[in-house]
Design a protein around this motif. Structure first.
Motif, PDB file in Angstrom:
ATOM      1  N   TYR A 149       1.011  -1.110   0.091  1.00  0.00           N
ATOM      2  CA  TYR A 149      -0.029   0.027  -0.068  1.00  0.00           C
ATOM      3  C   TYR A 149       0.862   1.329  -0.333  1.00  0.00           C
ATOM      4  CZ  TYR A 149       0.749  -0.345   5.018  1.00  0.00           C
ATOM      5  OH  TYR A 149       1.646  -0.679   6.413  1.00  0.00           O
ATOM      6  N   GLY A 150       0.271   2.510  -0.244  1.00  0.00           N
ATOM      7  CA  GLY A 150       0.976   3.740  -0.569  1.00  0.00           C
ATOM      8  C   GLY A 150       1.973   3.982   0.513  1.00  0.00           C
ATOM      9  N   PHE A 151       1.601   4.030   1.737  1.00  0.00           N
ATOM     10  CA  PHE A 151       2.548   4.450   2.745  1.00  0.00           C
ATOM     11  C   PHE A 151       3.974   3.319   2.874  1.00  0.00           C
ATOM     12  CE2 PHE A 151       4.277   4.500   7.311  1.00  0.00           C
ATOM     13  CZ  PHE A 151       4.661   5.758   6.946  1.00  0.00           C
ATOM     14  N   TYR A 160       1.136   7.894  -4.806  1.00  0.00           N
ATOM     15  CA  TYR A 160      -0.086   7.890  -4.784  1.00  0.00           C
ATOM     16  C   TYR A 160      -0.578   7.717  -6.256  1.00  0.00           C
ATOM     17  CZ  TYR A 160      -0.572   6.926  -0.028  1.00  0.00           C
ATOM     18  OH  TYR A 160      -0.338   6.381   1.096  1.00  0.00           O
ATOM     19  N   ARG A 165      -2.406   4.967  -8.548  1.00  0.00           N
ATOM     20  CA  ARG A 165      -3.858   5.176  -9.149  1.00  0.00           C
ATOM     21  C   ARG A 165      -3.803   4.606 -10.728  1.00  0.00           C
ATOM     22  NH1 ARG A 165      -7.214   8.678 -11.203  1.00  0.00           N
ATOM     23  NH2 ARG A 165      -9.460   8.227 -10.627  1.00  0.00           N
ATOM     24  N   TRP A 225     -10.031  -1.745  -0.687  1.00  0.00           N
ATOM     25  CA  TRP A 225     -10.044  -1.202   0.513  1.00  0.00           C
ATOM     26  C   TRP A 225      -9.669  -2.396   1.731  1.00  0.00           C
ATOM     27  CZ3 TRP A 225      -8.612   3.678   1.286  1.00  0.00           C
ATOM     28  CH2 TRP A 225      -8.987   4.752   0.383  1.00  0.00           C
ATOM     29  N   ALA A 277     -12.669  -1.361   7.140  1.00  0.00           N
ATOM     30  CA  ALA A 277     -12.650  -0.187   7.866  1.00  0.00           C
ATOM     31  C   ALA A 277     -12.365  -0.388   9.282  1.00  0.00           C
ATOM     32  CB  ALA A 277     -13.763   0.729   7.605  1.00  0.00           C
ATOM     33  N   PRO A 313      -5.267   4.982   8.991  1.00  0.00           N
ATOM     34  CA  PRO A 313      -5.966   5.144   8.067  1.00  0.00           C
ATOM     35  C   PRO A 313      -6.413   3.921   7.494  1.00  0.00           C
ATOM     36  CG  PRO A 313      -3.952   6.031   7.501  1.00  0.00           C
ATOM     37  CD  PRO A 313      -3.890   5.648   9.043  1.00  0.00           C
ATOM     38  N   THR A 314      -7.613   3.961   6.852  1.00  0.00           N
ATOM     39  CA  THR A 314      -8.077   2.925   6.001  1.00  0.00           C
ATOM     40  C   THR A 314      -7.007   2.727   4.710  1.00  0.00           C
ATOM     41  OG1 THR A 314     -10.140   3.649   6.633  1.00  0.00           O
ATOM     42  CG2 THR A 314      -9.808   1.573   5.143  1.00  0.00           C
ATOM     43  N   ARG A 315      -6.274   1.609   4.770  1.00  0.00           N
ATOM     44  CA  ARG A 315      -5.323   1.397   3.761  1.00  0.00           C
ATOM     45  C   ARG A 315      -6.017   1.004   2.174  1.00  0.00           C
ATOM     46  NH1 ARG A 315      -0.915  -1.092   7.539  1.00  0.00           N
ATOM     47  NH2 ARG A 315      -0.369   0.898   8.347  1.00  0.00           N
ATOM     48  N   ARG A 316      -5.377   1.511   1.077  1.00  0.00           N
ATOM     49  CA  ARG A 316      -6.024   0.594   0.045  1.00  0.00           C
ATOM     50  C   ARG A 316      -4.731  -0.217  -0.545  1.00  0.00           C
ATOM     51  NH1 ARG A 316      -9.887   0.779  -3.433  1.00  0.00           N
ATOM     52  NH2 ARG A 316      -9.536   0.823  -5.862  1.00  0.00           N
TER      53      ARG A 316
END
Lengths: 105, 891
Positions: free
Chosen positions: A23-25, A39, A43, A55, A58, A67-70
């Motif tokens: 995921y992004g982070f 990001y 995308r 996702w 939650a 935060p909710t991760r994608r």
């Protein structure tokens, strides 16, 4: 499906996903790229079907105070794109990504 | 929510995150947030938004910091302990944050605990205490049961020796006689209560001396050989100055010198509940200490209260059978002495240790008291529960936030548990302090008698633990409520709703309020029954006029006066006092009305046929000087009063009460009739009005008077009506002193105070029930107020809508008061039913009033209803003052 131009940055993100960063982070952390770069790339990968995304639950995120991760994963096309990119950017393989261990949750 | 606001929020929230995680945490949030907003717009990022909104709601940022740490970090044992400490710290802060709540719960629970512990401590000590024997369970009391009804008589020394010799039944037996003694210290005479005990007394009861030594069985078994006295610690401090030199000194008791050999430990409670003798003397010294009597040989002089230690392996039924058989043998050997002995009553110590005659009223009183304090505990717990539930509702949000920030449900539950336990522990501590204080306070109460009643009450640990346990359970059960609710998965709902319906919680609170109103009404009803009975009792015609009369008692017996010299002493004293200018009227009498020691005589009209009419009835009486009836203001209805001429030389005369005259000579003229008493014939010379002398209620009992000069009493009470400004006590001491300075004068009080003794049960009932009734009423009102105030808060938006749609303030007011009134009405109905039940317990304690006296029910019910309406007025007014616009905006 629009064609995605594989830049060095895109190649790095593809490589990170292949290494298991999801995921992004995590990818920011692993690649050292800023969030503003990672990001949009993710995308675009999703939009061009090089990666699938969904996702996380939650409630799970709430419970862990984050935060909710994608979460992203490479598709077959993504794998091929990564192979092409590695031909183009031979140095890519030499970048050391951190081992894929969940340390934050 | 725009990006900037969100970023500021994240920075703020970051302060809550443990430091070593903070940097990553912040960056992740920022990265995710920026990405979402840049690419999708925050509106579409629903899951993300929910998490953030949850965190944005944090009210007490700082306090939550410690708890936002992810769960897995605190699972090792060391961390668990650290976690508990953190929980504790957090709990303290959380309780301090709502001081009103904390104070209320603590006070309420502490009161419940204290009330129960105090009441049960007294009950336990008075009704179920044990003696310090090796095996207290084997101790029994032996009482003489008589055919004329009295079942709890004492025994003679020869009888004691006879039973003690029954070794197949008893492996030990002791007897003890209580008696007033005169001691002379520094030249002045005082009266004390002492005990004459049989050999082996201290050994059987494992009494130890704090100083000197105690006498042993073998030392004191020979009459007259052991002129020793053991004193109580109290006595040693009060009369001997706590001086070690006093050991070995001589003490003049009843004019006979006894050597002080030891001080008995304060831990020895004495064998009669509440009574601690000041001195112990071997009963074998009776001929010297109580001259002129023959306790040691006579079977008629029954002074000893017996305690037997049943031999191991022998059942109490065997003892009963064997002793019952012994009654027959006693009657056969001593037909005169044991004519009216019917049986020997054997009771286990726990039932018989407190003399059954006195135990009964105490037992009734304590049954009532225990029901009452039980109710108080119930109300206290339900009140605490109410407060906890109200707080739980508020806290559901806080808990949801904590969980959103990453606290696991176990973590939240544990913290709530710690917090509740802490609350209960504080309440328990305060409760213990309160009960210790209450026990000291009540134990200091000296009933109106000159017997030194001492209550060495210790806090009853079993009861204390019970009450504390109940409170802890209440606190924990209701304190954990928010955790149960949160774990039901209404997390996000709890986060979202600040207002609106809360059916579960409010139903619970309603039940709590209803039960409190009901319980407090039940107590108030009982209290008002007592008050009305008290009112009735004070209106009762006594048959004499106590106001303005002082009384004091003097006892000639210990100073060795015989009948002749004693009568002379009393005559001279009366003469001197009558001549004193400061005294308007004075009299002597053997008895005091409403004293606690009944001493009836068996009397009959002349010609009474015992075979046909049954045993002689027993009637109470008084030996009086000829001035008595005039002094106390009892009227002679027919015939004449006694005169100075009715003396030793005159013929025996009596004055009977109207009731006695009517009983013995119905329809006849009583004056001139003859009465049989003490194997003598007495001529009735007058009929006096009936008096109250035992209780204020109940039927009028027969009574009669004899001239003191015709039937001697060594202990007499002076009744004096002084002229205004006279110090009757000083005057009396002076006159007694001139006649014989060694005669102790004691028990100074007004006759009015003495009559107050009769009101004691009603007064105690009224004050105890009144106190607890008002206490529970206060609790119930607080509870009601809380429920209504809370519901106004919750319904604020709804009220706003109603008012925006045209509801008048009046309507809102009526609606809110109506809500309170409904709860109270249900409570009152239940309370009336409870009150009827509770009043059944009180029947025997009430004077001249039916337990279903309607006034006692209606008045408290109305009073409670009005108070409740007043209590709901404040929240109702607040509801009516809701500004519809503000309320709607809040939504």
């Amino acid at each position: 499906m629009s064609e995605l131009r594989i830049t060095y940055t895109t190649a790095l993100v593809l490589r990170a996903l292949d290494e298991g960063l999801r995921y992004g982070f995590d990818i920011m952390d692993g690649t050292g790229l800023p969030g503003g770069t990672v990001y949009p790339v993710l995308r675009r990968l999703e939009a061009t079907r090089l990666a699938t995304a969904n996702w996380e639950d939650a409630h799970d995120a709430q419970r862990r105070g984050r935060p909710t991760r994608r979460f992203y994963a490479l598709t077959e096309a993504g794998q091929q794109a990564l192979a092409t990119a590695q031909d183009r950017f031979p140095a890519l393989g030499g970048i050391a990504l951190p081992s894929v261990q969940e340390v934050k949750s | 929510m725009n990006l900037r606001a969100a970023l500021v929020l994240i920075r703020r929230l970051a302060r809550l995150v443990p430091e070593r995680l903070r940097a990553n945490w912040t960056r992740e949030w920022e990265a995710e947030l920026r990405a979402h907003i840049d690419e999708q717009g925050i509106e579409t990022a629903q899951p993300f938004r929910r998490s953030l909104a949850a965190m944005a709601d944090v009210r007490s940022l700082r306090a939550l910091a410690a708890h936002s740490r992810p769960l897995p970090l605190s699972t090792s044992p060391g961390d668990l302990l650290g976690g508990l400490l953190k929980d504790l710290r957090y709990s303290v802060r959380s309780l301090l944050r709502s001081p009103g709540f904390t104070l209320a719960v603590t006070a309420v629970l502490a009161l419940g605990i204290a009330a129960n512990t105090t009441a049960f401590t007294f009950a336990d000590d008075l009704l179920w205490r044990t003696l310090p024997a090796d095996d207290p369970g084997r101790l029994v009391r032996i009482y003489n049961g008589y055919s004329h009804g009295f079942q709890w008589g004492s025994s003679s020394y020869p009888a004691f020796e006879e039973y003690a010799a029954m070794e197949e039944l008893f492996d030990g037996m002791i007897g003890e006689a209580y008696l007033p003694l005169a001691i002379e210290i520094d030249g002045s005479a005082h009266r004390i209560w002492g005990s004459m005990v049989t050999p082996g007394y201290f050994e059987l009861l494992n009494v130890s001396p704090t100083r000197g030594r105690l006498f042993t069985a073998s030392e004191v078994s020979v009459p007259g050989q052991a002129p020793w006295v053991v004193v109580s610690e109290e006595f040693w401090h009060r009369w001997l100055g706590g001086d070690a030199q006093a050991l070995g000194s001589r003490l003049e008791i009843n004019g006979f010198p006894l050597t002080v050999i030891g001080v008995a430990s304060r831990s020895f409670p004495g064998t009669q509940t509440g009574v601690i003798p000041e001195v112990w003397i071997p009963v074998t010294m009776q001929p010297q200490v109580v001259p002129g009597r023959d306790w040691l040989e006579s079977r008629r002089d029954r002074q000893l209260w017996l305690i037997g230690s049943v031999a191991p392996g022998v059942g109490i039924e065997t003892v009963r059978t064997e002793l019952a058989a012994r009654v027959g043998s006693l009657k056969a050997r001593y037909p005169d002495e044991y004519e009216s002995l019917a049986t020997l009553n054997v009771l286990p110590e726990v039932e018989g240790g407190f003399h059954p005659f006195y135990r009964e009223p105490f037992a009734q009183f304590f049954t009532m008291l225990m029901v009452v304090v039980g109710i108080v505990l119930l109300v206290a717990c339900s009140n605490a529960a109410g407060l906890l539930v109200a707080r739980a509702t508020v806290r559901e949000r806080e808990i949801a936030i904590r969980r959103a920030l990453g606290a696991g449900s176990w973590r939240v539950t544990r913290q709530l548990f710690v917090e509740s336990a802490l609350l209960a522990a504080i309440a328990g501590g305060v409760g213990v302090l309160l009960s210790a204080f209450a026990i000291r306070f009540v134990a200091g109460f000296q009933p109106p008698t000159d017997i030194p009643l001492t209550f060495g009450f210790d806090l009853d640990r079993r009861v204390l633990s019970f009450s504390v346990l109940v409170s802890i359970l209440t606190a924990i059960l209701f304190g954990l409520l928010p955790a149960f609710r949160a774990s039901r998965g209404q997390l996000s709902e709890a986060l979202r709703t600040r207002t609106g319906a809360d059916p579960g919680g409010s139903r619970l609170r309603a039940i709590i309020v209803v039960s409190q109103v009901a319980l407090s009404l039940a107590l108030l009803i009982s209290a008002s029954l007592f008050l009305r009975s008290l009112g009735n009792a004070t209106d009762v015609a006594l048959g004499f006029e106590p106001s303005g009369i002082q009384i004091a008692t003097l006892d000639l017996k210990p100073r060795g006066y015989d009948e002749q010299s004693g009568t002379e002493f009393q005559r001279q004293l009366l003469d001197r006092l009558s001549e004193a200018d400061e005294i308007a009227a004075v009299a002597l009498a053997a008895r005091i009305p409403f004293s606690l020691d009944p001493a009836p005589a068996r009397v009959a009209p002349e010609g009474y046929d015992a075979a046909a009419d049954g045993a002689l009835p027993t009637v109470e009486f008084n030996q009086i000087s000829h001035t008595y009836l005039g002094t106390v203001g009892s009227k002679i209805l027919s015939g004449r009063d006694f005169t100075a001429a009715d003396s030793t030389d005159g013929r025996p005369v009596v004055i009977v009460s109207k009731r006695l005259a009517a009983n013995f000579w119905p329809g006849e003229r009583a004056v001139g009739q003859r009465l049989l008493a003490w194997e003598q014939t007495w001529e009735v010379v007058g009929v006096a009005e009936d008096i109250k002398f035992r209780t204020l209620s109940g039927e009028v009992l027969p009574y009669f008077y004899l001239p003191l000069s015709q039937r001697y009493a060594p202990e007499v009470t002076v009744y004096a009506r002084g002229r205004p400004g006279t110090d009757v006590e000083a005057l009396l001491r002076r006159h007694v002193g001139t006649l014989d300075a060694s005669v102790p004068v004691f028990g100074f009080k007004s006759l009015q105070e003495q009559v107050g003794v009769a009101l004691l049960p009603a007064r105690m009932g009224a004050s105890v029930l009144g106190f607890f009734g008002i206490l529970t009423l206060a609790l119930a009102i607080i509870g009601l107020y809380g429920v209504l105030a809370y519901s106004v808060e919750r319904r604020r938006p709804e009220l706003g809508v109603r008012m925006a749609l045209g509801a008048q303030r009046r309507d809102v007011l009526r609606m809110m008061i109506g809500a309170g009134a409904r709860l109270v009405a249900v409570g009152i109905v239940v309370g009336l039913a409870l009150g009827i039940g509770l009043s059944r317990l009180l029947t025997s304690l009430l004077h001249g009033i039916s337990p279903s006296d309607p006034t006692s029910y209606i008045v408290p019910a109305i009073a409670l209803g009005l108070t409740a309406v007043a209590a709901s007025l404040v929240p109702a007014l607040r509801a009516a003052a809701v500004d519809p616009i503000k309320a709607l905006r809040q939504e």
